[in-house]
Design a protein around this motif. Structure first.
Motif, PDB file in Angstrom:
ATOM      1  N   UNK A   3      17.300  -6.522   0.350  1.00  0.00           N
ATOM      2  CA  UNK A   3      16.096  -5.823   0.768  1.00  0.00           C
ATOM      3  C   UNK A   3      15.736  -4.766  -0.272  1.00  0.00           C
ATOM      4  N   UNK A   4      14.435  -4.504  -0.473  1.00  0.00           N
ATOM      5  CA  UNK A   4      14.028  -3.510  -1.475  1.00  0.00           C
ATOM      6  C   UNK A   4      14.396  -2.103  -1.036  1.00  0.00           C
ATOM      7  N   UNK A   5      14.623  -1.226  -2.005  1.00  0.00           N
ATOM      8  CA  UNK A   5      14.790   0.188  -1.693  1.00  0.00           C
ATOM      9  C   UNK A   5      13.434   0.735  -1.245  1.00  0.00           C
ATOM     10  N   UNK A   6      13.453   1.945  -0.682  1.00  0.00           N
ATOM     11  CA  UNK A   6      12.190   2.550  -0.241  1.00  0.00           C
ATOM     12  C   UNK A   6      11.219   2.703  -1.408  1.00  0.00           C
ATOM     13  N   UNK A   7      11.728   3.144  -2.551  1.00  0.00           N
ATOM     14  CA  UNK A   7      10.873   3.332  -3.727  1.00  0.00           C
ATOM     15  C   UNK A   7      10.279   1.998  -4.182  1.00  0.00           C
ATOM     16  N   UNK A   8      11.109   0.943  -4.171  1.00  0.00           N
ATOM     17  CA  UNK A   8      10.615  -0.380  -4.572  1.00  0.00           C
ATOM     18  C   UNK A   8       9.567  -0.888  -3.585  1.00  0.00           C
ATOM     19  N   UNK A   9       9.778  -0.637  -2.305  1.00  0.00           N
ATOM     20  CA  UNK A   9       8.836  -1.074  -1.274  1.00  0.00           C
ATOM     21  C   UNK A   9       7.488  -0.378  -1.466  1.00  0.00           C
ATOM     22  N   UNK A  10       7.504   0.943  -1.672  1.00  0.00           N
ATOM     23  CA  UNK A  10       6.263   1.700  -1.856  1.00  0.00           C
ATOM     24  C   UNK A  10       5.538   1.234  -3.118  1.00  0.00           C
ATOM     25  N   UNK A  11       6.288   0.995  -4.189  1.00  0.00           N
ATOM     26  CA  UNK A  11       5.670   0.526  -5.435  1.00  0.00           C
ATOM     27  C   UNK A  11       4.985  -0.823  -5.226  1.00  0.00           C
ATOM     28  N   UNK A  12       5.642  -1.720  -4.476  1.00  0.00           N
ATOM     29  CA  UNK A  12       5.050  -3.030  -4.192  1.00  0.00           C
ATOM     30  C   UNK A  12       3.825  -2.898  -3.298  1.00  0.00           C
ATOM     31  N   UNK A  13       3.875  -1.984  -2.345  1.00  0.00           N
ATOM     32  CA  UNK A  13       2.739  -1.761  -1.455  1.00  0.00           C
ATOM     33  C   UNK A  13       1.529  -1.251  -2.239  1.00  0.00           C
ATOM     34  N   UNK A  14       1.761  -0.324  -3.161  1.00  0.00           N
ATOM     35  CA  UNK A  14       0.682   0.182  -4.006  1.00  0.00           C
ATOM     36  C   UNK A  14       0.115  -0.944  -4.860  1.00  0.00           C
ATOM     37  N   UNK A  15       1.008  -1.767  -5.413  1.00  0.00           N
ATOM     38  CA  UNK A  15       0.568  -2.886  -6.248  1.00  0.00           C
ATOM     39  C   UNK A  15      -0.299  -3.862  -5.457  1.00  0.00           C
ATOM     40  N   UNK A  16       0.091  -4.112  -4.202  1.00  0.00           N
ATOM     41  CA  UNK A  16      -0.674  -5.035  -3.360  1.00  0.00           C
ATOM     42  C   UNK A  16      -2.082  -4.508  -3.100  1.00  0.00           C
ATOM     43  N   UNK A  17      -2.232  -3.181  -2.991  1.00  0.00           N
ATOM     44  CA  UNK A  17      -3.520  -2.580  -2.640  1.00  0.00           C
ATOM     45  C   UNK A  17      -4.352  -2.169  -3.859  1.00  0.00           C
ATOM     46  N   UNK A  18      -3.792  -2.345  -5.042  1.00  0.00           N
ATOM     47  CA  UNK A  18      -4.529  -1.944  -6.239  1.00  0.00           C
ATOM     48  C   UNK A  18      -5.805  -2.776  -6.392  1.00  0.00           C
ATOM     49  N   UNK A  19      -6.914  -2.105  -6.644  1.00  0.00           N
ATOM     50  CA  UNK A  19      -8.177  -2.798  -6.881  1.00  0.00           C
ATOM     51  C   UNK A  19      -8.970  -3.126  -5.634  1.00  0.00           C
ATOM     52  N   UNK A  20      -8.408  -2.880  -4.451  1.00  0.00           N
ATOM     53  CA  UNK A  20      -9.142  -3.139  -3.214  1.00  0.00           C
ATOM     54  C   UNK A  20     -10.132  -1.998  -2.937  1.00  0.00           C
ATOM     55  N   UNK A  21     -11.211  -2.285  -2.207  1.00  0.00           N
ATOM     56  CA  UNK A  21     -12.174  -1.219  -1.906  1.00  0.00           C
ATOM     57  C   UNK A  21     -11.595  -0.116  -1.038  1.00  0.00           C
ATOM     58  N   UNK A  22     -10.600  -0.467  -0.214  1.00  0.00           N
ATOM     59  CA  UNK A  22      -9.940   0.517   0.650  1.00  0.00           C
ATOM     60  C   UNK A  22      -8.438   0.251   0.650  1.00  0.00           C
ATOM     61  N   UNK A  23      -7.677   1.298   0.911  1.00  0.00           N
ATOM     62  CA  UNK A  23      -6.229   1.137   1.044  1.00  0.00           C
ATOM     63  C   UNK A  23      -5.780   1.243   2.502  1.00  0.00           C
ATOM     64  N   UNK A  24      -6.724   1.302   3.417  1.00  0.00           N
ATOM     65  CA  UNK A  24      -6.432   1.364   4.842  1.00  0.00           C
ATOM     66  C   UNK A  24      -7.701   1.131   5.632  1.00  0.00           C
ATOM     67  N   UNK A  25      -7.578   0.932   6.943  1.00  0.00           N
ATOM     68  CA  UNK A  25      -8.750   0.644   7.771  1.00  0.00           C
ATOM     69  C   UNK A  25      -9.747   1.800   7.788  1.00  0.00           C
ATOM     70  N   UNK A  26     -11.020   1.458   7.802  1.00  0.00           N
ATOM     71  CA  UNK A  26     -12.088   2.438   7.877  1.00  0.00           C
ATOM     72  C   UNK A  26     -13.426   1.739   7.886  1.00  0.00           C
TER      73      UNK A  26
END
Length: 250
Positions: A3-26
């Protein structure tokens, strides 16, 4: 695979959301509606957008008020995206993008008239975030904070199990109203984010991103959890979602 470390998980989450119009619901239309219903603010309010992501709300606030918005996020990638978007929109003179921890702001007391934060307070915990931000809000100033909330005391087990793991302190709307009052705010009104806005402005673009070939090599724990989150919301969106808490410092 481990399983990824917390830092690795957050980095992957940021990578997944890069370039999207939003990073969360709104929803930009709901944001405009809320702005029209806020208590009276100064003609040129001092504004902060905390946990701004790539700036969906930041740019809307800057354009609406014609005032400088101090936009804060801990992810350098999102701050760079915001700066590029502000320049492209001709709003860079109204956006001060700051890459820092929104939990440890050293801003002067009572220096913000409108504090805006969409889907970011959970990083600190709702009440803890409001306690941390309360000192920088001016007397009579307004805080608009969206927070994941239970809409019912009766929640299906799959949804409860998921969110008890992902966000253990997630509360009901009534509990969150109490937490806001404990943190020193009065609650002006609340407004739920419609479930269709999740799909139109966030989950839809995110799902398209997840279908791209380059995502296949991304951390699969992040992909699995995101897919599970979407599937649960598809079934149980009547039980939980984001609520906007419109608060005022007395």
């Amino acid at each position: 695979m481990s399983e990824p470390t917390h830092a690795e998980y957050i980095a992957a989450l940021i990578d997944l959301h890069r370039g999207l119009p939003r990073q969360g619901p709104g929803d930009p239309e709901l944001t405009r509606q809320l702005l029209c219903r806020l208590p009276t603010l100064p003609a040129h309010p001092r504004i902060a957008d905390l946990g701004c992501g790539s700036g969906a709300a930041t740019l809307l606030l800057a354009k609406h008020y014609g005032s400088l918005v101090r936009a804060v996020d801990a992810a350098p990638d999102f701050i760079e995206e915001l700066r590029d978007k502000a320049a492209a929109a001709g709003l860079d003179h109204l956006v001060e993008a700051v890459c820092t921890d929104m939990a440890t702001l050293d801003w002067p007391r009572a220096s913000i008239d409108l504090l805006w934060s969409e889907g970011a307070a959970y990083n600190l915990g709702f009440e803890q975030a409001l306690r941390a931000w309360h000192p920088i809000v001016s007397t009579g100033g307004v805080a608009v904070v969206s927070e994941m909330s239970w809409f019912s005391d009766t929640v299906p087990d799959p949804a409860r199990r998921f969110w008890e793991s992902a966000y253990p302190t997630m509360g009901t709307e009534q509990q969150n109203i109490g937490r806001a009052e404990t943190a020193g705010f009065s609650v002006v009104f609340t407004e739920r984010l419609p479930s269709n806005a999740w799909w139109e402005h966030y989950y839809g673009p995110l799902r398209e991103r997840m279908r791209r070939p380059d995502v296949a090599g991304m951390n699969q724990a992040v992909i699995r959890e995101t897919e599970q989150e979407m599937a649960l919301f598809e079934r149980y969106s009547d039980c939980y979602g984001y609520t906007f808490y419109i608060l005022q410092r007395p």
